[in-house]
Scaffold this active site. Structure first.
Site, PDB file in Angstrom:
ATOM      1  N   HIS A  27     -14.129  26.659 -25.163  1.00 34.09           N
ATOM      2  CA  HIS A  27     -14.302  27.191 -27.065  1.00 34.09           C
ATOM      3  C   HIS A  27     -15.171  25.959 -27.877  1.00 34.09           C
ATOM      4  O   HIS A  27     -14.727  25.684 -28.311  1.00 34.09           O
ATOM      5  CB  HIS A  27     -12.333  25.921 -27.504  1.00 34.09           C
ATOM      6  CG  HIS A  27     -10.929  27.022 -27.469  1.00 34.09           C
ATOM      7  ND1 HIS A  27     -10.934  27.372 -27.908  1.00 34.09           N
ATOM      8  CD2 HIS A  27     -10.378  26.928 -25.844  1.00 34.09           C
ATOM      9  CE1 HIS A  27      -9.355  28.181 -27.576  1.00 34.09           C
ATOM     10  NE2 HIS A  27      -9.787  27.366 -26.236  1.00 34.09           N
ATOM     11  N   THR A  28     -15.910  26.604 -26.796  1.00 34.00           N
ATOM     12  CA  THR A  28     -17.351  25.621 -26.985  1.00 34.00           C
ATOM     13  C   THR A  28     -18.224  27.209 -27.971  1.00 34.00           C
ATOM     14  O   THR A  28     -19.224  26.756 -28.536  1.00 34.00           O
ATOM     15  CB  THR A  28     -18.102  24.847 -26.414  1.00 34.00           C
ATOM     16  OG1 THR A  28     -18.427  26.135 -24.844  1.00 34.00           O
ATOM     17  CG2 THR A  28     -17.760  23.766 -26.099  1.00 34.00           C
ATOM     18  N   ASP A  29     -17.764  28.202 -28.025  1.00 36.58           N
ATOM     19  CA  ASP A  29     -18.819  29.149 -28.090  1.00 36.58           C
ATOM     20  C   ASP A  29     -18.458  30.111 -29.578  1.00 36.58           C
ATOM     21  O   ASP A  29     -19.208  29.840 -30.244  1.00 36.58           O
ATOM     22  CB  ASP A  29     -18.485  31.199 -27.172  1.00 36.58           C
ATOM     23  CG  ASP A  29     -17.323  31.436 -27.471  1.00 36.58           C
ATOM     24  OD1 ASP A  29     -15.915  30.934 -27.633  1.00 36.58           O
ATOM     25  OD2 ASP A  29     -16.318  32.332 -26.700  1.00 36.58           O
ATOM     26  N   LEU A 115      -9.000  35.536 -17.693  1.00 36.31           N
ATOM     27  CA  LEU A 115      -9.885  36.165 -17.086  1.00 36.31           C
ATOM     28  C   LEU A 115     -10.781  37.274 -18.059  1.00 36.31           C
ATOM     29  O   LEU A 115     -11.343  37.715 -17.270  1.00 36.31           O
ATOM     30  CB  LEU A 115      -9.729  36.965 -15.604  1.00 36.31           C
ATOM     31  CG  LEU A 115      -9.258  35.506 -14.681  1.00 36.31           C
ATOM     32  CD1 LEU A 115      -8.465  35.860 -13.736  1.00 36.31           C
ATOM     33  CD2 LEU A 115      -9.791  34.050 -14.335  1.00 36.31           C
ATOM     34  N   SER A 117      -8.998  40.390 -19.113  1.00 32.11           N
ATOM     35  CA  SER A 117      -9.055  41.310 -18.873  1.00 32.11           C
ATOM     36  C   SER A 117      -9.808  42.382 -20.819  1.00 32.11           C
ATOM     37  O   SER A 117     -10.873  43.744 -20.346  1.00 32.11           O
ATOM     38  CB  SER A 117      -7.866  42.241 -19.125  1.00 32.11           C
ATOM     39  OG  SER A 117      -7.192  41.580 -20.400  1.00 32.11           O
ATOM     40  N   SER A 118      -9.833  42.021 -21.944  1.00 33.90           N
ATOM     41  CA  SER A 118     -10.134  42.820 -23.176  1.00 33.90           C
ATOM     42  C   SER A 118     -12.045  43.081 -23.005  1.00 33.90           C
ATOM     43  O   SER A 118     -12.426  44.196 -23.548  1.00 33.90           O
ATOM     44  CB  SER A 118      -9.397  42.302 -24.242  1.00 33.90           C
ATOM     45  OG  SER A 118     -10.275  41.372 -24.614  1.00 33.90           O
ATOM     46  N   ASP A 162     -17.340  36.130 -23.716  1.00 30.60           N
ATOM     47  CA  ASP A 162     -16.876  37.395 -22.618  1.00 30.60           C
ATOM     48  C   ASP A 162     -17.514  38.356 -22.349  1.00 30.60           C
ATOM     49  O   ASP A 162     -17.189  38.820 -21.464  1.00 30.60           O
ATOM     50  CB  ASP A 162     -15.209  37.704 -23.117  1.00 30.60           C
ATOM     51  CG  ASP A 162     -14.066  36.017 -22.876  1.00 30.60           C
ATOM     52  OD1 ASP A 162     -14.794  35.208 -22.228  1.00 30.60           O
ATOM     53  OD2 ASP A 162     -13.397  35.391 -23.740  1.00 30.60           O
TER      54      ASP A 162
HETATM   55  C1  GLA Z   1     -11.312  33.096 -24.995  1.00 32.12           C
HETATM   56  C2  GLA Z   1     -12.283  33.758 -26.050  1.00 32.12           C
HETATM   57  C3  GLA Z   1     -13.766  33.385 -25.671  1.00 32.12           C
HETATM   58  C4  GLA Z   1     -13.400  31.912 -25.070  1.00 32.12           C
HETATM   59  C5  GLA Z   1     -12.701  31.485 -25.042  1.00 32.12           C
HETATM   60  C6  GLA Z   1     -12.374  29.840 -24.655  1.00 32.12           C
HETATM   61  O1  GLA Z   1     -11.484  33.902 -23.395  1.00 32.12           O
HETATM   62  O2  GLA Z   1     -12.645  35.132 -25.599  1.00 32.12           O
HETATM   63  O3  GLA Z   1     -14.647  33.547 -27.125  1.00 32.12           O
HETATM   64  O4  GLA Z   1     -13.446  30.839 -26.785  1.00 32.12           O
HETATM   65  O5  GLA Z   1     -11.326  31.513 -25.153  1.00 32.12           O
HETATM   66  O6  GLA Z   1     -13.660  29.008 -24.346  1.00 32.12           O
END
Ligand code: GLA
Length: 362
Positions: A27-29, A115, A117-118, A162
């Protein structure tokens, strides 16, 4: 598979992209901060056959489902096809001219396991479209288009981690990414430890409201603190953070401390200091549980069982949260044994059905 240059305008194109496990930096991105994902062996593969006209047909071996839509008339329908539609929608909105195609999809990246998938599906489809139709798409544009498919079409306000990981990560290094500048550096995974990933059997869906709520809380905390993004906080802001109304203060504290843990984890990885890495994993999980409140009772149990295992350096929940998977570093050569032992203990205690995904069973 992979992006070769073997595709003429009408040839069949096969492309794939991996799932990812985030080692630390959760939850940093979307706050402009740091992340440290690596690719997992599971991947999503697509086969694309161009066709004349504007129709796209898509079938999923996993869902045993067929879908169809018209380019330029993509409509969300609330299932896996939205990720394909989201990609063509994003390409169209960014001025790329497409023609129709038939697509078949198969994946062994588990859904709802944290993980990604999307993103694996989005990146595999983007690679196939790029190579089938000769589009000039560099790596960063490709990742941004995948993110736009999620943000602007599917409605999940995810960050860029991701899609960057699905496009750029490999299984022998971690991708240390600054999500603000998009600069990245590959950090070798320690040769003297085994990476272990266990799915808790509790599935999550980031398009569900909780993820977007967390993001909105972070944006509100940044607004009240007068910084562009929570990435801009330093330790000198801790006192002001404590004065924010609950839960905003705890949300901001998680992001500030988590960003610092990513930087420390990179140093620990580079020094092969697995004990320190383990401590950072533990602190990260506690912060996600107590300050960011994205863990669940079952996932906490799985993490605790892993942390107590004699062969384990450290464990934490990975991904968006509200279920999903746990990432663990175990002693070299002990990953499978420890993973099986932890999963078994967790199954007995929780009544859930866990899956040991890494090391893979193939
Ligand atoms: C999901 C989101 C990412 C990121 C994570 C948490 O995977 O798609 O962008 O925020 O949660 O780190």
């Amino acid at each position: 598979m992979g992006a070769g240059n073997d595709a003429g305008p009408h040839s069949v194109v096969r492309r794939a992209a991996p799932g990812r496990v985030n080692l630390i930096g959760e939850h940093t991105d979307y706050n402009g901060g740091f992340v440290l994902p690596t690719a997992i062996p599971q991947q999503t593969a697509v086969v694309l056959t161009p066709r004349t006209g504007k129709t796209v047909t898509a079938q999923s071996a996993n869902a045993n489902q067929v879908g169809e839509f018209i380019l330029g008339d993509e409509q969300p329908r609330g299932d896996w096809l939205d990720y394909v539609q989201g990609v063509t929608w994003a390409l169209g909105h960014n001025g790329f001219e497409l023609q129709g195609f038939d697509l078949s999809v198969s994946s062994d990246v588990p859904l709802g396991a944290g993980l990604s998938s999307s993103a694996a599906l989005e990146v595999a489809v983007l690679r196939a479209i790029r190579d089938a139709f000769g589009l000039a798409l560099d790596d960063l544009t490709l990742a941004r288009l995948g993110q736009s498919a999620e943000n602007d079409f599917v409605g999940a306000r995810c960050g860029i981690m991701d899609q960057m990981a699905a496009n750029l990560a490999d299984g022998s290094t971690a991708l240390f990414l600054d999500t603000r500048s998009l600069e990245f550096r590959r950090v070798p995974l320690p040769a003297d430890a085994d990476l272990v990933v266990i799915h808790s059997g509790v599935s999550h869906d980031i398009s569900a409201g909780d993820y977007n709520t967390r993001r909105a809380e972070c944006e509100e905390a940044a607004r009240q603190l007068g910084v562009p993004q929570l990435r801009d906080l330093t330790d000198a802001d801790l006192r002001r953070i404590e004065q924010l109304p609950d839960p905003l203060g705890r949300r901001a504290r998680h992001v500030l401390t988590e960003d610092a843990r990513v930087l420390e984890a990179v140093v620990a990885l580079e020094r092969s200091d697995l004990n320190r890495l383990g401590e950072l994993f533990g602190a990260s999980h506690a912060s996600m549980r107590d300050d960011f409140e994205v863990s669940t009772t079952d996932v906490d149990l799985l993490v605790e069982l892993a942390q107590d295992d004699e062969d384990v350096y450290g464990a934490r929940m990975t991904g968006g949260g509200f279920g999903g998977s746990v990432v663990i570093f175990a002693r070299q050569g002990r990953g499978r044994v420890a993973g099986d032992r932890i999963a078994q203990a967790y199954a007995t205690r929780s009544g859930r059905i866990p899956t040991l995904l890494v090391p893979p069973n193939f």
